[in-house]
Design a protein around this motif. Sequence first.
Motif, PDB file in Angstrom:
ATOM      1  N   LEU A 138      -3.400   6.123   5.694  1.00  0.00           N
ATOM      2  CA  LEU A 138      -3.838   4.799   5.279  1.00  0.00           C
ATOM      3  C   LEU A 138      -5.225   4.522   5.845  1.00  0.00           C
ATOM      4  O   LEU A 138      -5.522   4.854   6.999  1.00  0.00           O
ATOM      5  CB  LEU A 138      -2.851   3.744   5.797  1.00  0.00           C
ATOM      6  CG  LEU A 138      -3.227   2.275   5.560  1.00  0.00           C
ATOM      7  CD1 LEU A 138      -3.128   1.949   4.086  1.00  0.00           C
ATOM      8  CD2 LEU A 138      -2.320   1.367   6.372  1.00  0.00           C
ATOM      9  N   GLU A 139      -6.077   3.902   5.042  1.00  0.00           N
ATOM     10  CA  GLU A 139      -7.403   3.504   5.518  1.00  0.00           C
ATOM     11  C   GLU A 139      -7.678   2.065   5.073  1.00  0.00           C
ATOM     12  O   GLU A 139      -7.580   1.736   3.885  1.00  0.00           O
ATOM     13  CB  GLU A 139      -8.506   4.408   4.958  1.00  0.00           C
ATOM     14  CG  GLU A 139      -9.895   3.986   5.403  1.00  0.00           C
ATOM     15  CD  GLU A 139     -10.992   4.566   4.507  1.00  0.00           C
ATOM     16  OE1 GLU A 139     -12.088   3.969   4.483  1.00  0.00           O
ATOM     17  OE2 GLU A 139     -10.750   5.576   3.808  1.00  0.00           O
ATOM     18  N   VAL A 140      -8.015   1.212   6.056  1.00  0.00           N
ATOM     19  CA  VAL A 140      -8.428  -0.164   5.774  1.00  0.00           C
ATOM     20  C   VAL A 140      -9.740  -0.371   6.512  1.00  0.00           C
ATOM     21  O   VAL A 140      -9.767  -0.388   7.750  1.00  0.00           O
ATOM     22  CB  VAL A 140      -7.378  -1.190   6.239  1.00  0.00           C
ATOM     23  CG1 VAL A 140      -7.850  -2.610   5.928  1.00  0.00           C
ATOM     24  CG2 VAL A 140      -6.029  -0.919   5.576  1.00  0.00           C
ATOM     25  N   SER A 141     -10.855  -0.538   5.758  1.00  0.00           N
ATOM     26  CA  SER A 141     -12.160  -0.557   6.424  1.00  0.00           C
ATOM     27  C   SER A 141     -13.134  -1.498   5.721  1.00  0.00           C
ATOM     28  O   SER A 141     -13.094  -1.669   4.502  1.00  0.00           O
ATOM     29  CB  SER A 141     -12.762   0.857   6.457  1.00  0.00           C
ATOM     30  OG  SER A 141     -13.006   1.322   5.139  1.00  0.00           O
ATOM     31  N   GLY A 142     -13.978  -2.103   6.540  1.00  0.00           N
ATOM     32  CA  GLY A 142     -15.082  -2.906   6.020  1.00  0.00           C
ATOM     33  C   GLY A 142     -14.692  -4.214   5.377  1.00  0.00           C
ATOM     34  O   GLY A 142     -15.515  -4.844   4.690  1.00  0.00           O
ATOM     35  N   LEU A 164       0.827  -1.192   0.000  1.00  0.00           N
ATOM     36  CA  LEU A 164       0.000   0.000   0.000  1.00  0.00           C
ATOM     37  C   LEU A 164       0.865   1.247   0.000  1.00  0.00           C
ATOM     38  O   LEU A 164       1.914   1.296   0.656  1.00  0.00           O
ATOM     39  CB  LEU A 164      -0.915   0.008   1.225  1.00  0.00           C
ATOM     40  CG  LEU A 164      -1.757  -1.265   1.436  1.00  0.00           C
ATOM     41  CD1 LEU A 164      -2.545  -1.153   2.732  1.00  0.00           C
ATOM     42  CD2 LEU A 164      -2.672  -1.509   0.262  1.00  0.00           C
ATOM     43  N   GLY A 165       0.395   2.276  -0.714  1.00  0.00           N
ATOM     44  CA  GLY A 165       1.080   3.563  -0.744  1.00  0.00           C
ATOM     45  C   GLY A 165       0.334   4.597   0.066  1.00  0.00           C
ATOM     46  O   GLY A 165      -0.682   4.298   0.717  1.00  0.00           O
ATOM     47  N   PRO A 166       0.801   5.852   0.076  1.00  0.00           N
ATOM     48  CA  PRO A 166       0.161   6.906   0.857  1.00  0.00           C
ATOM     49  C   PRO A 166      -1.247   7.204   0.344  1.00  0.00           C
ATOM     50  O   PRO A 166      -1.542   7.071  -0.841  1.00  0.00           O
ATOM     51  CB  PRO A 166       1.105   8.105   0.668  1.00  0.00           C
ATOM     52  CG  PRO A 166       1.843   7.810  -0.598  1.00  0.00           C
ATOM     53  CD  PRO A 166       1.987   6.333  -0.658  1.00  0.00           C
ATOM     54  N   SER A 167      -2.101   7.581   1.288  1.00  0.00           N
ATOM     55  CA  SER A 167      -3.488   7.944   0.968  1.00  0.00           C
ATOM     56  C   SER A 167      -4.201   6.850   0.188  1.00  0.00           C
ATOM     57  O   SER A 167      -4.979   7.114  -0.741  1.00  0.00           O
ATOM     58  CB  SER A 167      -3.525   9.267   0.177  1.00  0.00           C
ATOM     59  OG  SER A 167      -2.944  10.311   0.931  1.00  0.00           O
TER      60      SER A 167
END
Length: 622
Positions: A396-400, A371-374
């Motif tokens: 970083l966002e990891v959701s759901g 994963l990269g930024p944003s």
Amino acid sequence: NNQLSGFKPKLCCKGSSFSCTHSNTYLIYGVIVSPLIKWPKSLSHYMQFGDPDNVTEVPRVTDLSISFAQDGKSTRAGQQFDVRLVVSNPNAVYGAKDVRILLVKPPSATWGTPYYCTPVGQNEMQCDIVDIRQASATSVDIPVVSDQAGNLHFSASVVSDTYDPNTDNNAAYDTKSIDPRSVDLGIQFDGYKEHEYAIVGESRTYEMKITQWGPDEARNAVLTMSIPANINITSANFSVVGSPGHNGSCSIGTDLVCMLGTVPHNGASYKATVDITVSGLSEGIVDQTASISSEGIESDPSDNQVSFTSFVGKTLMPIQAAIDSASPGDTVVIPDGLYAGTLSLVSGDIVITSANGRQSTSVWLTDPLRLGPSTSVRNITFLGRSYLSATNVANLEVSGNLFSGLTNAIEAHSVSGTIYDNRFTGGDFVALPGFSHCAQVRLGWYSSVRVYNNIFDNNTSASSNCGAVWIEGVVDKGQTIEITNNTFVGNDWAVMVEKPYDALTTIDVANNIMQSNDRAVTVTTFYSGTFEPSVFTNLTYENSTDYIGISPERLVGNLSGDPLMADPANGDFRLQAGSIAIDAATDASAPLSDFYGSSRPIDGDGDAISASDIGAHEFVPN
């Protein structure tokens, strides 16, 4: 009064007048009676065994007998054993000359190297014994080997150059039971979960290892593996380690069947390999079974069969192409279906998500998804043998998402961002090289991350050394890590924290339900770190240990009791009315919505005061 014609009595005198005897009397006593007195056993004894006073006379008879003497030891196929024959001569006076023994074996057995016997045919062995003295016995050991298990029938006979009037005991018969070989075959796969996936239209090869720790060779070994309808096996090649010319043969039909021949015993950690090349025909998740057998007796049959689930997915190449051509801030949607492979999002500033929710899109990760930024990863089911990886990444966002059966799901080092509304379940933990622990979410090294509204359930390992969240090596820069409003059920541990160096670093473990874990919160020392996390308003229930390594002053407002979840054994972790978790959280640390998107806080206990609940779910009264 002699009535015999021609009989002329005479007086015989020997030495003195007192020894004078009628000649007829001398004949009777000297020739007939005297031997009977001298040999009281009977005249027949004299007639059978000759004159003992004449040492030059060869004995005229003997009484030889032969028998088998078993040692009582069990013998396996392929092991050499001795057939022991005992020849006896009970005659108390005479020996037997030029004794010869003949042993007849079954054709399935072979001779060893005898000491002083000579084969006289394919199945006959003759042993020449010079003589057997009177009242004595001798024995002969003849080595034999049988490659086959079962009963071996032997016959033996004895003869000599001396007459033997009793031949009933000159022959003997015996049966020797041969046990099957003792083997310990097993099946292993090279690499972690390498055999558990296939890609539609792409060929790949994985290796199956055959172990054999038994003391004997495994003869006529056969490997069988089921072939599902949506997997094509194009080739399978068997070879024995260290024996290039020792190859079996594999046939591919409704099953893969490999005739392995003989698998050697002991030695290296594995003895043979089968290289299997597969490709996917259509998407699907299917069950497969591989088993191995031989003609030997298995000392440990537990590893003779392996059952596993194979994931067959489409290639991710079109998805990667869409990512590569996307503009900053774009969203790439993955259509419904099963996929296998990996992706690279290192360029960052992109959202990837499923078209219709995580229940409709599954990705089998073969290698780390970087994963990269944003970068945002949303609403996808991840399975397989790898994980999401981020290093030196902001926002970083990891959701759901659903992470199922992974060793490590997320590894984030020097990262800022959020991990929320995910479920991490059934972690199949394998400790990575160089690390003594593993976890579903592994955070460390200058990271500031908020982990909330997640469910961590049934993530365990045989060593009890893997768990849900591991915070490692937070150093020197005043980072903040928050582990809040999560639900932890049935893990090795819920949260493990290594003490940071920097007193400005903040680690909060708050508002979490921790039930039926081996350990709830564990704090360890990382090098010379001394600063402990704050652990407050958590609810613990039926953990083996709640808190380890935490000073009492760092434990504030924590509760203990049954959270009354609906059906945690079947994945329903919602609170029921009357739970002590309702309205018991610290609002300042709670998120504004729960795992299902319901708003927080609400009045769950009917006291007209809205307050957040402990755990990932907010109770909503009817």
